[in-house]
Motif scaffolding. Structure first.
Motif, mmCIF file in Angstrom:
data_model
loop_
_atom_site.group_PDB
_atom_site.id
_atom_site.type_symbol
_atom_site.label_atom_id
_atom_site.label_comp_id
_atom_site.label_asym_id
_atom_site.label_seq_id
_atom_site.Cartn_x
_atom_site.Cartn_y
_atom_site.Cartn_z
ATOM 1 N N ASN A 192 0.825 -1.197 0.000
ATOM 2 C CA ASN A 192 0.000 0.000 0.000
ATOM 3 C C ASN A 192 0.871 1.264 0.000
ATOM 4 N N ASP A 193 1.872 1.303 -0.842
ATOM 5 C CA ASP A 193 2.758 2.452 -1.011
ATOM 6 C C ASP A 193 3.647 2.745 0.189
ATOM 7 N N THR A 194 3.812 1.789 1.087
ATOM 8 C CA THR A 194 4.662 1.964 2.257
ATOM 9 C C THR A 194 5.846 1.013 2.171
ATOM 10 N N ILE A 195 7.044 1.536 2.467
ATOM 11 C CA ILE A 195 8.240 0.688 2.494
ATOM 12 C C ILE A 195 8.328 0.062 3.874
ATOM 13 N N VAL A 196 8.410 -1.276 3.902
ATOM 14 C CA VAL A 196 8.454 -2.026 5.150
ATOM 15 C C VAL A 196 9.768 -2.797 5.217
ATOM 16 N N VAL A 197 10.428 -2.745 6.366
ATOM 17 C CA VAL A 197 11.679 -3.467 6.577
ATOM 18 C C VAL A 197 11.360 -4.959 6.692
ATOM 19 N N VAL A 198 12.002 -5.767 5.859
ATOM 20 C CA VAL A 198 11.832 -7.220 5.962
ATOM 21 C C VAL A 198 12.676 -7.714 7.129
ATOM 22 N N ALA A 199 13.964 -7.389 7.121
ATOM 23 C CA ALA A 199 14.857 -7.729 8.228
ATOM 24 C C ALA A 199 16.146 -6.937 8.049
ATOM 25 N N PRO A 200 16.590 -6.242 9.084
ATOM 26 C CA PRO A 200 17.873 -5.546 8.964
ATOM 27 C C PRO A 200 19.003 -6.579 8.915
ATOM 28 N N ILE A 201 20.015 -6.291 8.139
ATOM 29 C CA ILE A 201 21.160 -7.199 8.021
ATOM 30 C C ILE A 201 21.967 -7.119 9.310
ATOM 31 N N ASP A 202 22.421 -8.277 9.803
ATOM 32 C CA ASP A 202 23.210 -8.328 11.028
ATOM 33 C C ASP A 202 24.428 -7.421 10.940
ATOM 34 N N ASP A 203 24.747 -6.787 12.056
ATOM 35 C CA ASP A 203 25.932 -5.947 12.224
ATOM 36 C C ASP A 203 26.019 -4.821 11.201
ATOM 37 N N THR A 204 24.891 -4.160 10.956
ATOM 38 C CA THR A 204 24.849 -2.998 10.076
ATOM 39 C C THR A 204 24.404 -1.791 10.893
ATOM 40 N N PRO A 205 24.613 -0.584 10.372
ATOM 41 C CA PRO A 205 24.172 0.599 11.110
ATOM 42 C C PRO A 205 22.676 0.574 11.451
ATOM 43 N N ALA A 206 21.850 0.069 10.552
ATOM 44 C CA ALA A 206 20.404 0.019 10.818
ATOM 45 C C ALA A 206 20.099 -0.888 12.007
ATOM 46 N N GLN A 207 20.697 -2.061 12.027
ATOM 47 C CA GLN A 207 20.456 -2.967 13.141
ATOM 48 C C GLN A 207 20.968 -2.380 14.451
ATOM 49 N N ARG A 208 22.149 -1.768 14.412
ATOM 50 C CA ARG A 208 22.717 -1.168 15.628
ATOM 51 C C ARG A 208 21.870 0.003 16.126
ATOM 52 N N ALA A 209 21.179 0.699 15.216
ATOM 53 C CA ALA A 209 20.332 1.835 15.595
ATOM 54 C C ALA A 209 18.972 1.381 16.132
ATOM 55 N N GLY A 210 18.648 0.105 15.970
ATOM 56 C CA GLY A 210 17.387 -0.398 16.505
ATOM 57 C C GLY A 210 16.281 -0.607 15.490
ATOM 58 N N ILE A 211 16.599 -0.547 14.193
ATOM 59 C CA ILE A 211 15.594 -0.828 13.163
ATOM 60 C C ILE A 211 15.231 -2.303 13.238
ATOM 61 N N LYS A 212 13.925 -2.602 13.143
ATOM 62 C CA LYS A 212 13.445 -3.976 13.305
ATOM 63 C C LYS A 212 12.590 -4.424 12.128
ATOM 64 N N SER A 213 12.462 -5.718 12.005
ATOM 65 C CA SER A 213 11.593 -6.314 11.000
ATOM 66 C C SER A 213 10.169 -5.806 11.205
ATOM 67 N N GLY A 214 9.516 -5.403 10.115
ATOM 68 C CA GLY A 214 8.149 -4.902 10.190
ATOM 69 C C GLY A 214 8.045 -3.394 10.321
ATOM 70 N N ASP A 215 9.166 -2.715 10.575
ATOM 71 C CA ASP A 215 9.139 -1.252 10.678
ATOM 72 C C ASP A 215 8.708 -0.640 9.346
ATOM 73 N N GLN A 216 7.894 0.394 9.428
ATOM 74 C CA GLN A 216 7.468 1.136 8.240
ATOM 75 C C GLN A 216 8.345 2.376 8.113
ATOM 76 N N LEU A 217 8.976 2.527 6.960
ATOM 77 C CA LEU A 217 9.861 3.662 6.696
ATOM 78 C C LEU A 217 9.025 4.785 6.096
ATOM 79 N N LEU A 218 8.793 5.844 6.888
ATOM 80 C CA LEU A 218 7.928 6.933 6.458
ATOM 81 C C LEU A 218 8.678 8.072 5.778
ATOM 82 N N LYS A 219 9.909 8.366 6.253
ATOM 83 C CA LYS A 219 10.701 9.460 5.683
ATOM 84 C C LYS A 219 12.175 9.113 5.723
#
Length: 82
Positions: free
Chosen positions: A1-28
Motif C-alpha cells: 500500500n505504497d509503504t516501504i516495510v523493513v523485511v529484516a535488517p542485516i546483522d551488524d549494520t548501522p540500521a540494526q545497531r540503531a534499533g531498526i526492526k523487521s516490520g518497521d514502516q519507513l515513512l521518511k
C-alpha cells in the motif's frame, strides 16, 4: 500500500545497531516522505559516504507516533553464506 516495510535488517549494520526492526514502516528519509517512492530511490537516498548521518522516520507497532532514528552510514559487508 505504497509503504516501504523493513523485511529484516542485516546483522551488524548501522540500521540494526540503531534499533531498526523487521516490520518497521519507513515513512521518511531525511524528512522526504517515502510514500509512493520507488524502492531503488529509497535505497539510493539511504546510501552514502561512511561516517555521514541519515535520519529515518519509522512507525512501528506499539509506537504512539512515528520516531526518528539517526543512522551513521558505514561500509556494509554481506556474507553470502552464514
Amino acid at each position: 500500500n505504497d509503504t516501504i516495510v523493513v523485511v529484516a535488517p542485516i546483522d551488524d549494520t548501522p540500521a540494526q545497531r540503531a534499533g531498526i526492526k523487521s516490520g518497521d514502516q519507513l515513512l521518511k528519509i531525511d524528512d522526504e516522505p517515502t510514500r509512493s517512492m520507488e524502492l531503488a530511490r529509497a535505497i539510493q537516498k539511504m546510501r552514502g559516504p561512511a561516517g555521514k548521518k541519515v535520519m529515518l522516520t519509522i512507525m512501528r507497532e506499539g509506537f504512539a507516533a512515528p520516531r526518528e532514528f539517526a543512522i551513521i552510514r558505514d561500509h556494509i559487508r554481506i556474507s553470502s553464506v552464514e
